[in-house]
Design a protein around this motif. Structure first.
Motif, PDB file in Angstrom:
ATOM      1  N   GLN A  76     -97.359  48.144  43.385  1.00 41.63           N
ATOM      2  CA  GLN A  76     -98.599  48.841  43.714  1.00 41.63           C
ATOM      3  C   GLN A  76     -99.805  48.262  42.984  1.00 41.63           C
ATOM      4  O   GLN A  76    -100.949  48.482  43.397  1.00 41.63           O
ATOM      5  N   TYR A  77     -99.550  47.499  41.919  1.00 47.24           N
ATOM      6  CA  TYR A  77    -100.638  46.888  41.157  1.00 47.24           C
ATOM      7  C   TYR A  77    -100.679  45.366  41.335  1.00 47.24           C
ATOM      8  O   TYR A  77    -101.304  44.663  40.544  1.00 47.24           O
ATOM      9  N   GLY A  78     -99.997  44.883  42.364  1.00 48.12           N
ATOM     10  CA  GLY A  78    -100.029  43.454  42.663  1.00 48.12           C
ATOM     11  C   GLY A  78     -99.108  42.613  41.815  1.00 48.12           C
ATOM     12  O   GLY A  78     -99.210  41.391  41.825  1.00 48.12           O
ATOM     13  N   LEU A  79     -98.192  43.246  41.075  1.00 47.38           N
ATOM     14  CA  LEU A  79     -97.230  42.519  40.240  1.00 47.38           C
ATOM     15  C   LEU A  79     -95.916  42.444  41.001  1.00 47.38           C
ATOM     16  O   LEU A  79     -95.215  43.458  41.141  1.00 47.38           O
ATOM     17  N   ASP A  80     -95.583  41.270  41.485  1.00 47.32           N
ATOM     18  CA  ASP A  80     -94.464  41.167  42.409  1.00 47.32           C
ATOM     19  C   ASP A  80     -93.909  39.744  42.400  1.00 47.32           C
ATOM     20  O   ASP A  80     -94.406  38.869  41.677  1.00 47.32           O
ATOM     21  N   ALA A  81     -92.887  39.543  43.221  1.00 44.88           N
ATOM     22  CA  ALA A  81     -92.342  38.212  43.490  1.00 44.88           C
ATOM     23  C   ALA A  81     -92.547  37.963  44.988  1.00 44.88           C
ATOM     24  O   ALA A  81     -91.606  38.083  45.776  1.00 44.88           O
ATOM     25  N   PRO A  82     -93.772  37.662  45.408  1.00 42.98           N
ATOM     26  CA  PRO A  82     -94.102  37.665  46.837  1.00 42.98           C
ATOM     27  C   PRO A  82     -93.327  36.670  47.675  1.00 42.98           C
ATOM     28  O   PRO A  82     -92.958  36.970  48.813  1.00 42.98           O
ATOM     29  N   TRP A  83     -93.045  35.496  47.122  1.00 41.96           N
ATOM     30  CA  TRP A  83     -92.360  34.483  47.923  1.00 41.96           C
ATOM     31  C   TRP A  83     -90.879  34.774  48.026  1.00 41.96           C
ATOM     32  O   TRP A  83     -90.285  34.599  49.103  1.00 41.96           O
ATOM     33  N   LEU A  84     -90.261  35.237  46.973  1.00 45.99           N
ATOM     34  CA  LEU A  84     -88.870  35.660  47.061  1.00 45.99           C
ATOM     35  C   LEU A  84     -88.732  36.893  47.949  1.00 45.99           C
ATOM     36  O   LEU A  84     -87.770  37.021  48.712  1.00 45.99           O
ATOM     37  N   ARG A  85     -89.690  37.783  47.861  1.00 42.31           N
ATOM     38  CA  ARG A  85     -89.664  38.968  48.718  1.00 42.31           C
ATOM     39  C   ARG A  85     -89.743  38.564  50.191  1.00 42.31           C
ATOM     40  O   ARG A  85     -89.004  39.074  51.037  1.00 42.31           O
ATOM     41  N   ALA A  86     -90.640  37.635  50.481  1.00 40.65           N
ATOM     42  CA  ALA A  86     -90.785  37.173  51.859  1.00 40.65           C
ATOM     43  C   ALA A  86     -89.498  36.520  52.353  1.00 40.65           C
ATOM     44  O   ALA A  86     -89.097  36.692  53.503  1.00 40.65           O
ATOM     45  N   PHE A  87     -88.839  35.767  51.472  1.00 39.60           N
ATOM     46  CA  PHE A  87     -87.594  35.099  51.853  1.00 39.60           C
ATOM     47  C   PHE A  87     -86.469  36.106  52.054  1.00 39.60           C
ATOM     48  O   PHE A  87     -85.725  36.040  53.046  1.00 39.60           O
ATOM     49  N   VAL A  88     -86.341  37.051  51.135  1.00 41.75           N
ATOM     50  CA  VAL A  88     -85.236  38.011  51.197  1.00 41.75           C
ATOM     51  C   VAL A  88     -85.360  38.927  52.408  1.00 41.75           C
ATOM     52  O   VAL A  88     -84.373  39.214  53.097  1.00 41.75           O
ATOM     53  N   TYR A  89     -86.598  39.370  52.696  1.00 43.30           N
ATOM     54  CA  TYR A  89     -86.786  40.331  53.772  1.00 43.30           C
ATOM     55  C   TYR A  89     -87.275  39.697  55.072  1.00 43.30           C
ATOM     56  O   TYR A  89     -87.588  40.408  56.020  1.00 43.30           O
ATOM     57  N   HIS A  90     -87.358  38.358  55.096  1.00 47.86           N
ATOM     58  CA  HIS A  90     -87.734  37.635  56.312  1.00 47.86           C
ATOM     59  C   HIS A  90     -89.083  38.078  56.855  1.00 47.86           C
ATOM     60  O   HIS A  90     -89.244  38.352  58.044  1.00 47.86           O
TER      61      HIS A  90
END
Length: 258
Positions: A76-90
């Motif tokens: 919610q505060y922009g702290l994430d793993a955006p590229w791994l998230r995109a890969f894992v959840y397609h």
């Protein structure tokens, strides 16, 4: 940095990503074993359970639970793993997040080089490894570098920085300010440095205030760099920087004979 995904940002939706991160941590911990055998043979000889069990219990489970919590608190505060998230959840990050892989790699190398240079000032933190070639020390150090870029970043950046930012935001009606991220990064970096003390004592480091302060600050230096990258560009950039810093410290330095 704020990353919105076409995926519900619920705690349950973070579990699969946390499982992937946990698997990375277990693999990296297994890769750490040859380095531990080299640097702490006495401690390793006392182990009476398979190292896989240790990897799962000491790295896999904590990274799963705390990684999931960090994702849940930090997204919610922009702290994430955006590229791994995109890969894992397609899915694709929206808006498209610019990558700064070269910057992350360069920052990691620079932090590692600076830490290595400062380590030679004053009393030595560790003892030279006898009876082992530079090449053997280097390949063991290369494998060990995977651990810092995975397990340590999951625990100290993804979890700790996210938790601290979340706690600080609670006192400001859940609104964040830049100083909150900066303070969280500094505190997590110091904790990262303190977390290296038990291992340093295991390999025979003296309990002097100067040496203790030195090892905390040198590791905190790397933590400040990776924490900043985590804040601005995501966990993956912090992982890459940490890996590159460790390559300098555990591969380049031994190859140069220091």
């Amino acid at each position: 940095m704020s990353v919105a995904l076409s995926l519900p940002s619920t705690r349950r939706s973070n579990l699969k990503l946390a499982l992937v991160l946990s698997a990375f941590a277990v693999i990296a911990t297994l890769a750490l074993q040859p380095y531990l055998v080299m640097t702490a043979p006495a401690a390793m000889s006392k182990l009476h359970v398979p190292f896989l069990v240790i990897a799962v219990v000491q790295a896999g489970v904590p990274c799963l639970l705390l990684g999931w919590l960090g994702l849940s608190l930090g997204l919610q505060y922009g702290l994430d793993a955006p590229w791994l998230r995109a890969f894992v959840y397609h899915v694709r990050p929206e808006p498209v997040v610019r990558t700064h892989w070269r910057l992350a790699a360069f920052a990691g190398v620079l932090a590692g080089a600076l830490a290595a240079g400062l380590a030679f000032w004053g009393p030595r933190v560790g003892s030279p490894i006898e009876g082992m070639s530079r090449a053997e020390q280097a390949w063991r150090g290369a494998l060990a570098s995977l651990y810092g870029g995975t397990a340590e970043e999951i625990l100290l950046r993804l979890f700790m920085v996210s938790l601290l930012v979340w706690l600080l935001a609670l006192f400001n009606r859940r609104q964040t300010r830049s100083w909150m991220f900066v303070l969280a990064i500094i505190l997590a970096a110091l904790l990262f440095g303190v977390g290296h003390l038990p291992y340093a004592f295991t390999i025979g480091m003296s309990h002097t205030p100067m040496l203790i302060g030195k090892i905390v600050l040198l590791n905190a230096l790397v933590g400040l760099v990776t924490g900043s990258l985590f804040w601005k560009y995501g966990l993956e950039h912090a992982m890459l920087a940490h890996f590159c810093a460790d390559l300098v410290l555990h591969v380049a330095v031994p190859l140069m004979g220091y």
